[in-house]
Design an enzyme around this catalytic site. Structure first.
Site, PDB file in Angstrom:
ATOM      1  N   GLN B 191      46.185  95.113  70.828  1.00 28.73           N
ATOM      2  CA  GLN B 191      46.512  94.989  69.425  1.00 28.73           C
ATOM      3  C   GLN B 191      45.392  95.065  68.612  1.00 28.73           C
ATOM      4  O   GLN B 191      45.377  95.112  67.382  1.00 28.73           O
ATOM      5  CB  GLN B 191      47.502  93.967  68.873  1.00 28.73           C
ATOM      6  CG  GLN B 191      48.778  93.817  69.571  1.00 28.73           C
ATOM      7  CD  GLN B 191      49.551  92.590  69.361  1.00 28.73           C
ATOM      8  OE1 GLN B 191      49.883  91.856  70.382  1.00 28.73           O
ATOM      9  NE2 GLN B 191      49.799  92.288  68.353  1.00 28.73           N
ATOM     10  N   PHE B 222      53.857  91.736  70.632  1.00 23.06           N
ATOM     11  CA  PHE B 222      54.390  90.527  70.062  1.00 23.06           C
ATOM     12  C   PHE B 222      53.447  89.477  69.856  1.00 23.06           C
ATOM     13  O   PHE B 222      53.542  88.378  69.875  1.00 23.06           O
ATOM     14  CB  PHE B 222      55.609  89.921  71.077  1.00 23.06           C
ATOM     15  CG  PHE B 222      56.397  91.100  71.528  1.00 23.06           C
ATOM     16  CD1 PHE B 222      57.164  91.655  70.809  1.00 23.06           C
ATOM     17  CD2 PHE B 222      56.428  91.472  72.812  1.00 23.06           C
ATOM     18  CE1 PHE B 222      58.124  92.768  71.075  1.00 23.06           C
ATOM     19  CE2 PHE B 222      57.307  92.433  73.395  1.00 23.06           C
ATOM     20  CZ  PHE B 222      58.140  92.982  72.247  1.00 23.06           C
ATOM     21  N   GLU B 226      47.103  90.522  71.016  1.00 24.62           N
ATOM     22  CA  GLU B 226      45.930  90.494  69.883  1.00 24.62           C
ATOM     23  C   GLU B 226      44.503  89.925  70.455  1.00 24.62           C
ATOM     24  O   GLU B 226      43.598  90.680  69.932  1.00 24.62           O
ATOM     25  CB  GLU B 226      46.809  89.616  68.939  1.00 24.62           C
ATOM     26  CG  GLU B 226      45.607  89.419  67.507  1.00 24.62           C
ATOM     27  CD  GLU B 226      46.435  88.587  66.631  1.00 24.62           C
ATOM     28  OE1 GLU B 226      47.506  88.173  66.494  1.00 24.62           O
ATOM     29  OE2 GLU B 226      45.526  88.102  65.395  1.00 24.62           O
ATOM     30  N   ARG B 304      48.635  78.553  60.074  1.00 26.52           N
ATOM     31  CA  ARG B 304      50.221  79.011  59.676  1.00 26.52           C
ATOM     32  C   ARG B 304      51.033  77.909  59.909  1.00 26.52           C
ATOM     33  O   ARG B 304      52.262  77.793  59.037  1.00 26.52           O
ATOM     34  CB  ARG B 304      50.161  80.428  60.363  1.00 26.52           C
ATOM     35  CG  ARG B 304      51.477  80.944  59.604  1.00 26.52           C
ATOM     36  CD  ARG B 304      51.916  82.582  60.073  1.00 26.52           C
ATOM     37  NE  ARG B 304      51.033  83.342  59.383  1.00 26.52           N
ATOM     38  CZ  ARG B 304      51.047  84.091  58.336  1.00 26.52           C
ATOM     39  NH1 ARG B 304      52.234  83.884  57.358  1.00 26.52           N
ATOM     40  NH2 ARG B 304      50.197  85.018  57.725  1.00 26.52           N
ATOM     41  N   ARG B 336      54.752  86.341  67.659  1.00 29.20           N
ATOM     42  CA  ARG B 336      55.544  86.610  66.672  1.00 29.20           C
ATOM     43  C   ARG B 336      55.923  85.331  65.806  1.00 29.20           C
ATOM     44  O   ARG B 336      56.453  84.460  66.501  1.00 29.20           O
ATOM     45  CB  ARG B 336      56.969  87.275  67.073  1.00 29.20           C
ATOM     46  CG  ARG B 336      57.542  88.090  66.033  1.00 29.20           C
ATOM     47  CD  ARG B 336      58.701  88.877  66.636  1.00 29.20           C
ATOM     48  NE  ARG B 336      59.345  89.800  66.084  1.00 29.20           N
ATOM     49  CZ  ARG B 336      60.073  90.878  66.402  1.00 29.20           C
ATOM     50  NH1 ARG B 336      60.359  90.884  67.952  1.00 29.20           N
ATOM     51  NH2 ARG B 336      60.366  91.875  65.684  1.00 29.20           N
ATOM     52  N   PHE B 338      53.763  83.071  64.817  1.00 27.04           N
ATOM     53  CA  PHE B 338      52.310  82.613  64.580  1.00 27.04           C
ATOM     54  C   PHE B 338      52.255  80.959  64.172  1.00 27.04           C
ATOM     55  O   PHE B 338      51.386  80.859  63.399  1.00 27.04           O
ATOM     56  CB  PHE B 338      51.493  83.531  63.614  1.00 27.04           C
ATOM     57  CG  PHE B 338      50.008  83.549  63.999  1.00 27.04           C
ATOM     58  CD1 PHE B 338      49.280  84.305  65.193  1.00 27.04           C
ATOM     59  CD2 PHE B 338      49.199  83.072  63.153  1.00 27.04           C
ATOM     60  CE1 PHE B 338      48.026  84.437  65.304  1.00 27.04           C
ATOM     61  CE2 PHE B 338      47.907  83.063  63.133  1.00 27.04           C
ATOM     62  CZ  PHE B 338      47.137  83.879  64.269  1.00 27.04           C
ATOM     63  N   THR B 434      45.787  84.780  56.883  1.00 27.53           N
ATOM     64  CA  THR B 434      45.500  83.720  55.890  1.00 27.53           C
ATOM     65  C   THR B 434      43.910  83.482  56.052  1.00 27.53           C
ATOM     66  O   THR B 434      43.446  82.969  55.285  1.00 27.53           O
ATOM     67  CB  THR B 434      46.095  82.275  56.639  1.00 27.53           C
ATOM     68  OG1 THR B 434      45.808  82.321  57.935  1.00 27.53           O
ATOM     69  CG2 THR B 434      47.651  82.411  56.654  1.00 27.53           C
ATOM     70  N   GLU B 706      57.722  89.482  61.785  1.00 25.48           N
ATOM     71  CA  GLU B 706      57.699  88.070  62.195  1.00 25.48           C
ATOM     72  C   GLU B 706      59.185  87.495  61.333  1.00 25.48           C
ATOM     73  O   GLU B 706      59.577  86.702  62.289  1.00 25.48           O
ATOM     74  CB  GLU B 706      56.483  87.577  61.984  1.00 25.48           C
ATOM     75  CG  GLU B 706      55.306  87.897  62.647  1.00 25.48           C
ATOM     76  CD  GLU B 706      54.119  87.366  62.198  1.00 25.48           C
ATOM     77  OE1 GLU B 706      53.621  87.673  61.394  1.00 25.48           O
ATOM     78  OE2 GLU B 706      53.471  86.532  62.960  1.00 25.48           O
TER      79      GLU B 706
END
Lengths: 463, 750
Positions: B191, B222, B226, B304, B336, B338, B434, B706
C-alpha cells in the site's frame, strides 16, 4: 504418467503423482487465474472443477487444487477459470460483475468456479445450492452480501436449466465453451490406470494429508485410493450397510439408504468441512486421520460401526471404537488399509451436534452424536460419542450404559452428566479451554435430548 | 457504476504480484523466521542449508550494504535480526534458490543457536517494566479531577480487545530485478510504494531515484500492507542487488500469518461519571497498546486511538492516556480503523457498564451525549457538519427501533432455548492522516493524441475501487466516456513521494490532485477550442464528448479537439498537486484541527443467541450512514458491507492466540476463523443520510473505507444483551472477541 484434460487440452505429465494440482496449473501450465491463498483448503482461492466420467456423462464438482495430488486426477477433466472463459461473460461471471460481488478480485476466480460447479451439477441451482457451493470460498472484501445477490441472479437464470443435461444447456446459452461437449469422448480415449498399486504413501482425498505434508509429498509418487472403484461401493445386506472407505462425504450424502434410515446424518454433513472438501474427503480418510474431533468418525461411533481392515494377505474386522489406541495412534499396521465401514440399519433416532468458532468450514471445539431407541419413555438402546474431550474420538461407554434401560426424564439427563464427567478428559487448546469443553459437552448432551424429545426434555428443567 | 476491473477479475485475467510473468533466470526466496520470541543469537549455521542442491545464496544482516533498518516512523526495526531476536517469526535470513520448494526446505535446515531472554507478551507487564515504543501521550479536555464531584454516578471497569489478522487473501510478496541503469525495479504488493522505495534505498545504500517500485493491484490490504510489505520487498531487492538476477518472494500463508503484525490488542482501564439525567460529565481512561517488538505504525495508531476515544459523544471533561508498549510479538500494525476501533470499544464498554448498573438501555446514554454542531473535540477541533444526531434519529425511526425492542422482548418471552439482543452503534471517524504532512498527493494525466487518457497517481487499487472512482472523476471533469480513461499502475518513477493508500483518504487526496490536473488540461483545451470556434475560452464547455460554445453544441468533438491541440503543440500532460487545506495539529499542546471532516453513522444490530449451545447469529445490521454526495454508491455500499463484516469478525469470532512463549497458536486458516458467507448478517441494510457533503471531500463524496468497520462492534453489546436476557446472574465483562466459548460461559455464569 498421469493423463487428464486441462480445460481444452489433453495433458500427460511425468511430474511426481504426489505433486499438487495447484502447482501444476500455475507453474507448469502458467495458468495464473487459479490463485494460491492458504494451501490448506480453507480459503477456496484455488477452486477448480473436477469432471469425472459416469457412464458417458460428465459429473462436475468443485475441488481445491492445493490439496489435490495429480495422482488423483488421471482420466479426469480439470477446469480452471481460463477454461470457462468465452467471448462473452458466462451467466455466473455476468452476475458477479453486475452485483459488484468482486472487490480486490483475488478470491473471485474461486467463487466463479464454485458457482459454476453448481450450475454444471444436476442440482436445481437455487440460491441455497449456489451458496452451499461457495461454502469453502473466503472473501475478505465484500462482506458476502453482494455475492448473495449475485447468487440470486444466477438462480433466476438457472430456473430454465435442463437439470438432466446441464452441460449441453449451458453451452446452448453461450455460458460454457462448446468444447465441453467433446470431453466425454476424449476422456474415454484415455486408458484407465490403477494408481493404488504404485507404491508410496497411501492417499485418498488428500484433504487432511496435504494440509500438513504437501511439501514432503511434492516430489514423491503416491498410491492413490481416491475414486478406486472397489472402495467406493455401498452395499445393503439385510440390515447391515457396508460403505467403501473411498466414498467421499458428498457421495455418501447421495446414498438413498442413509437418507431413508438416518436423515439426520445427511443434514449433519452440512456442518462438516465445505462443499469442495466434501467433494474430496473420504470416509476412510476421516477415520485414519485419527483426529479426536473427526466429525464423521464421531457419527460412525454413535452408529456402533465396524471397520474392515485389509492387507495383501489378511482381512480383519474390528469395532471402530477399538481402532483408536491413543492420540493419533491406530491399530493399523504398515501394510494395512481400511477397506470398508459397516453399520447396522436400525429404527433408532439420530442426532449430531457440532460447535466450532465458525458454524461452517471449521473444526469442532466439541462434537457429539447419539443414536437412541425408545419405547415410550423407556430407553432400550443408546450410544453417545464425543470428540474433542479425549485423546481419541470417544464412545461414551459409561454414559451410554447408564442411560440404557432407564426412563427418560430431565433428572436422568442431569444424572448422566455426572457419569459423563467421569469418562472425559478434555485439554485446553486453540479450540477452547478444558472447562469450556466440559460445559459444552454437557450442553450438547442436553441438545441431543431437547432436539429429539422436545415434549419430555426442556432446557429449563436441566439447568 | 461497478468496479471497472471486475470483468477482468471474473475471467481470472487481473494480474497480481504472483501472476507477473517471470523473467528468465528468476530465483525464489524463503524467509527463515526466529523460533524464539526473545533471545540472544549466539550462532547461525548455514552450512546444511547451503549444501542443498539448487540453493544459490543465503542472506543475513551481514550482507546489507547500507543500513539494517526498516522502521518507517522510528528507526528501531532491523530487516534481519542479528544479535537478538525480538519476536517469534522475526526474519533472520533469506534463502534464495532455484525454486520455492528448495528455498523452503533449505530454510528449514538453518540452525540458529540462541540463549533465551525474558519474553513479554502482555502490555501491562511491559508497562511495569517501562518498555515503551514511544513515550505515553494524553489528550485532555476540561478539568477531569474537579468533574468527578459533579457526577451523580461513577463507574469503573477494565476492557480488553484482541488482535486481528488481516487475512488479505493474497499474501505478502515482491519481485525484484536489476534495472539496466544499475538500479533495482521492484514489483511489490504494498500500500506504500514510496516506503518500499525509500527503505530499499536506505538498506542498499543507494539513492531513491535508483529504485523503481511498481504496483498493479493488491489482493487485499486492509492496512496489512501499509508498512509490513516493505521488509519483504527489501529482501528481494537485496538478493537481486547481490546476485544480479531476478528474485521473487511470495510468502506461504503460514509464514505470512506468523511473521506479520496484526491489529493491536489493547488493555484498558476506565472511569466514567454521569449526571442524574445521564449526561457523561467525565471520562478517564488509561490504555495499554500492545505494540509488538518495534514501532512500525504504532505511534500513529496510538494517536488515532486518542482522537477517537470519545467516539461520537461530547464529553466536557476527558483525560485519556495511551501507553504504546513494547512486547515480544510481531510489530502490530495498521488495520482498517487504525486504533479507533480499540478506543471506541472502551468508551462504548463504559457506557454499556453504566447502562447495566443503572438498569437502562445503553442507547439512552448514547443518545443523550451525541455530539452537536460546534461541540469541541478533546483535540481542539470544533465539530462542523456534525450529522450524528441525524443518523441516530433517522436510524431509530426508519428501522423502527421501538417496535424492534418489543419484538425482541416478545421473542425472548416465548423462546425457551434462544434469546435476542440488540445494540445501537453510533460512529464518528475523522478523515485525514493525523500526520499533516502526509495529506498531499499528485496525479499525472496524459491525454494521448487519439483522445484516450492515462492516469497515474499515488493511489493503490486493493479492491476499494479507487481506480474506478478516479476514472469517474477524470471522465466527469472532461465530460468524456469513461472508457477513454485508463488507470496506470502505481509507480514511483511516474508519481513520486506518495503517501501510502491508507486512512480512507486514497480517493480524497489523489482525486483532488487529479481534479487539479484535469482542470489545468481543461483550461488549455478550452483555449484551443475557443480559437477554433471563435469565442472566449470561458464560453467553452464539454458535454458528453462534444465541445459546447455558449451552451450550444458545436461540430467539434473531444477527439478532434485533442488532435488539434496536439498539432498546435499544446501540452497534453499535466501533474496536479494537492494538499488538504486548513488542517494542522500541534503535538505539544495535543490540540489542533487535524481532520478535513468527519464521517458519521449509526447502526442497529440484532443477534440471536442459542442458549443451549452458546452460538449466535447476526440477524440484522441496519445502518444510516453519511456518505455526503456519493461519487459511486455501488462501490460505497460494498465498502460498508465489507467493513461491517470485518468489524463483526473482530468482535465475535476472530481470535488471535499467542502462548506465553510468544508463539502464535492461531497460525493457520483452520485455527484462525474469519467470517464465511454463512456468517454474514441475514439482513444488512444501509440508508444514506441525505446530505450535500463537505467541501473537503472529493466532489463532496465522503471517504468510506474505515468508518463502517466500527458498526460491527455493536455485535459485542447485542450479544451481551441477549446473554443478559437469559442469565440474570451475568455481570457484563468487556473482553472482545465474544467467541462462542465466552458466550456459553457467560450464559451459565453465576
Amino acid at each position: 504418467m498421469v493423463t487428464f484434460i486441462l480445460n481444452n487440452t489433453t495433458v500427460s505429465t511425468d511430474k511426481p503423482s504426489g505433486s499438487t494440482l495447484l502447482d501444476f496449473i500455475r507453474t507448469e501450465m502458467g495458468l495464473k487465474g487459479t490463485k494460491a491463498g492458504c494451501r490448506e483448503g480453507d480459503c477456496g482461492a484455488c477452486t477448480v472443477l473436477l469432471g469425472t466420467l459416469e457412464g458417458n456423462k460428465m459429473i462436475y464438482k468443485n475441488i481445491v487444487a492445493c490439496l489435490t495430488p495429480i495422482g488423483n486426477i488421471h482420466r479426469c477433466h480439470i477446469v480452471t477459470i481460463e477454461g470457462i472463459n468465452g467471448e462473452n461473460l458466462t451467466i455466473v461471471q455476468k452476475a458477479v460483475v453486475e452485483n459488484a460481488a468482486t472487490q480486490c478480485g483475488f478470491c473471485t476466480p474461486g467463487f466463479v468456479m464454485s458457482l459454476t460447479s453448481d450450475c454444471l451439477s444436476e442440482n436445481k441451482s437455487d440460491s441455497d445450492t449456489l451458496i452451499n457451493a461457495v461454502s469453502g470460498n473466503i472473501c475478505r472484501c465484500t462482506g458476502y452480501k453482494s455475492i448473495e445477490r449475485a447468487a440470486s441472479e444466477i438462480a433466476a437464470a438457472m430456473r430454465e436449466k435442463d437439470q438432466k443435461d446441464p452441460v449441453r444447456w449451458l453451452v446452448s446459452q453461450n455460458s460454457l465453451p462448446g468444447y465441453f461437449l467433446t470431453i466425454p469422448e476424449r476422456l474415454m480415449n484415455i486408458p484407465e490406470k490403477d494408481f493404488s498399486t504404485a507404491g508410496g504413501r497411501l492417499v485418498a482425498g488428500g484433504t487432511d494429508l496435504y494440509v500438513r505434508e504437501a511439501d514432503a509429498l511434492a516430489e514423491k509418487e503416491i498410491a492413490s485410493l481416491y475414486r478406486k472403484e472397489e472402495l467406493t461401493k455401498t452395499e445393503l445386506k439385510e440390515n447391515s450397510l457396508t460403505i467403501g472407505t473411498s466414498l467421499t462425504i458428498n457421495e455418501l450424502k447421495q446414498s438413498e439408504i442413509i437418507s431413508e434410515s438416518y436423515p439426520g446424518i445427511i443434514s449433519s454433513l452440512e456442518s462438516v468441512a465445505s462443499e469442495p472438501v466434501r467433494n474430496m474427503a473420504t470416509i476412510g480418510g476421516n477415520i485414519v486421520n485419527a483426529s479426536p474431533i473427526a466429525d464423521f468418525t464421531i457419527i460412525l461411533l454413535a452408529l456402533n460401526a465396524d471397520v474392515t481392515i485389509s492387507s495383501h494377505e489378511t482381512e480383519r474386522t474390528i469395532a471402530l471404537k477399538n481402532l483408536y489406541k491413543g492420540y493419533k495412534k491406530l491399530d493399523l499396521k504398515e501394510n494395512e488399509y481400511l477397506r470398508s465401514v459397516r453399520i447396522n440399519i436400525e429404527p433408532s433416532l439420530f442426532s449430531f451436534e457440532k460447535i466450532s468458532k465458525r458454524k461452517h468450514l471449521d473444526i469442532a471445539s466439541v462434537n457429539s452424536a447419539m443414536t437412541i431407541i425408545t419405547n415410550g419413555k423407556f430407553i432400550e438402546q443408546c450410544t453417545i460419542s464425543a470428540g474433542g474431550v479425549s485423546p481419541v474420538p470417544l464412545t461414551l461407554v459409561m454414559t451410554s450404559a447408564f442411560l440404557t434401560g432407564k426412563t427418560l426424564c430431565p433428572d436422568l439427563i442431569v444424572s448422566a452428566v455426572t457419569v459423563m464427567e467421569e469418562e472425559i478428559s478434555p485439554i485446553s487448546d486453540i479450540r477452547g479451554s478444558a472447562g469450556y469443553k466440559r460445559l459444552l459437552l454437557r450442553q450438547l448432551l442436553f441438545a441431543h435430548f431437547i432436539k429429539l424429545f422436545p415434549d419430555v426434555i426442556k432446557l429449563e428443567d436441566l439447568i | 457504476m461497478n468496479n471497472m476491473e471486475s470483468a477482468n477479475h471474473v475471467r481470472g485475467r487481473s494480474v497480481y504480484l504472483d501472476d507477473i510473468p517471470v523473467l528468465h533466470n528468476t530465483l525464489y526466496g524463503a524467509v527463515l523466521g526466529s523460533k524464539a520470541a526473545h533471545a540472544k543469537i549466539t550462532g547461525v549455521h548455514l552450512e546444511d542449508a547451503m549444501a542443498v542442491k539448487g540453493v544459490e545464496r543465503i542472506f543475513t544482516s551481514a550482507d546489507i550494504p547500507g543500513q539494517n533498518e526498516i522502521g518507517g516512523i522510528i528507526a528501531d526495526e532491523p530487516l534481519f535480526a542479528s544479535d537478538e531476536t525480538h519476536y517469534y517469526g522475526q526474519p533472520i535470513a533469506l534463502v534464495v534458490a532455484r525454486d520455492e520448494l528448495t528455498a523452503r526446505r533449505a530454510a528449514g535446515l538453518i540452525k540458529i543457536i540462541s540463549e533465551p531472554l525474558e519474553i513479554i507478551t502482555d502490555p501491562r507487564i511491559a508497562r511495569e517494566r517501562e518498555e515503551f515504543l514511544i513515550p505515553p501521550r494524553t489528550f485532555r479536555l476540561g478539568e477531569i479531577e474537579e468533574a468527578w464531584d459533579q457526577c451523580e454516578y461513577i463507574f469503573e471497569g477494565s476492557v480488553d480487545s484482541g488482535a486481528q489478522e488481516h487475512l488479505y487473501i493474497e499474501t505478502q510478496g515482491a519481485y525484484a530485478y536489476p534495472a539496466d541503469n544499475g538500479g533495482i525495479k521492484i514489483h511489490s504488493s504494498t500500500q506504500g510504494p514510496t516506503a518500499v522505495q525509500r527503505i530499499t534505498a536506505q538498506v542498499l545504500g543507494m539513492t531513491m531515484n535508483q529504485i523503481e517500485v511498481d504496483v498493479a493491484r493488491l489482493g487485499g490490504g486492509f492496512g496489512g500492507k501499509e508498512d509490513q510489505a516493505t521488509g519483504f520487498a527489501v529482501m528481494t531487492a537485496l538478493a537481486a542487488y547481490h546476485l544480479h538476477r531476478p528474485v521473487k518472494l511470495v510468502l506461504p500463508r503460514h509464514d505470512d500469518i506468523r511473521m506479520t503484525g496484526k491489529r493491536h490488542p489493547y488493555s484498558s482501564d476506565f472511569r466514567i461519571g454521569l449526571s442524574k439525567d445521564y449526561r457523561i460529565i467525565a471520562f478517564k481512561a488509561t490504555m495499554y497498546q500492545n505494540g509488538g517488538a518495534s514501532a512500525d505504525l504504532s505511534p500513529a495508531i496510538m494517536e488515532r486511538t486518542l482522537f477517537h476515544s470519545t467516539n461520537a459523544y461530547f464529553i466536557p471533561n476527558t483525560e485519556v492516556t495511551v501507553y504504546s508498549c513494547r512486547t515480544n510479538l510481531p510489530p502490530n500494525t495498521a488495520f482498517r480503523g487504525f486504533g479507533a476501533p480499540q478506543g471506541i470499544f472502551v468508551i462504548e464498554s463504559a457506557i454499556a457498564l453504566a447502562a447495566y448498573k443503572l438498569n437502562i438501555p445503553a442507547r439512552l446514554i448514547q443518545k443523550t451525549n451525541l455530539l452537536k454542531e460546534k461541540d469541541l473535540f478533546q483535540y481542539g477541533q470544533v465539530a462542523s457538519g456534525s450529522n450524528i444526531k441525524e443518523c441516530f434519529n433517522e436510524a431509530s425511526e426508519k428501522f423502527q427501533l421501538n417496535n424492534k425492542e418489543k419484538e425482541i422482548n416478545d421473542f425472548n418471552a416465548s423462546s425457551p432455548n434462544a434469546r435476542r439482543g440488540m445494540a445501537v452503534m453510533p460512529v464518528c471517524f475523522g478523515i485525514s492522516f493525523t500526520n499533516t504532512t502526509m495529506n498531499q498527493a499528485r496525479a499525472l494525466v496524459h491525454i494521448y493524441q487519439d483522445g484516450s487518457i492515462g492516469i497515474s497517481t499515488g493511489a493503490i487499487e486493493m479492491g476499494q475501487g479507487v481506480n474506478t472512482k478516479l476514472a469517474q472523476i477524470a471522465a466527469a471533469v472532461f465530460s468524456v466516456n469513461i472508457n477513454r480513461v485508463k488507470l496506470e499502475t502505481t509507480n514511483t518513477s511516474r508519481v513520486a513521494n506518495t503517501s501510502p493508500t491508507a486512512a480512507s483518504s486514497g480517493t480524497d487526496l489523489n482525486g483532488n490532485a487529479l481534479i487539479i490536473a484535469c482542470n489545468a488540461l481543461s483550461a488549455r483545451l478550452k483555449k484551443v477550442a475557443s480559437a477554433i470556434t471563435g469565442c472566449n475560452a470561458e464560453d467553452i464547455s464539454f458535454h458528453n464528448e462534444i465541445i459546447f460554445k455558449e451552451s450550444t453544441p458545436t461540430e467539434l468533438t473531444w477527439q478532434e479537439l485533442i488532435k488539434e491541440a496536439f498539432l498546435k503543440r499544446v501540452s497534453l500532460s499535466e501533474i496536479g498537486h494537492y494538499t488538504t487545506p486548513k488542517i494542522f495539529f500541534d503535538k505539544t499542546s495535543e490540540k489542533g484541527n487535524p481532520f478535513a471532516y468527519h464521517v458519521y453513522g449509526t447502526a442497529i444490530i440484532t443477534v440471536t443467541v442459542d442458549c443451549i449451545r452458546g452460538t449466535y447469529d447476526i440477524d440484522e445490521v441496519l445502518i444510516v450512514h453519511d456518505f455526503g454526495n456519493s461519487l459511486n454508491p455501488v462501490i460505497d455500499k460494498g465498502q460498508i458491507e465489507g467493513g461491517v463484516l470485518q468489524g463483526l469478525g473482530w468482535s465475535t469470532m476472530e481470535e488471535i492466540v499467542f502462548n506465553s512463549e510468544g508463539r502464535l497458536l492461531s497460525d493457520t486458516l483452520s485455527t484462525y476463523k474469519v467470517p464465511d458467507i454463512y456468517s454474514a448478517p441475514s439482513r444488512l441494510e444501509c440508508i444514506p443520510l441525505e446530505t450535500t457533503g463537505p467541501e473537503l471531500a472529493v466532489m463532496k463524496s465522503k471517504a468510506v473505507g474505515e468508518p463502517p468497520f466500527m458498526y460491527g462492534i455493536g455485535a459485542y453489546f447485542a450479544i451481551q444483551n441477549a446473554i443478559k436476557a437469559f442469565n440474570p446472574g451475568y455481570t457484563p465483562d468487556f473482553n472482545l472477541p465474544m467467541t462462542p466459548e465466552k458466550v456459553l460461559r457467560n450464559l451459565y455464569s453465576k
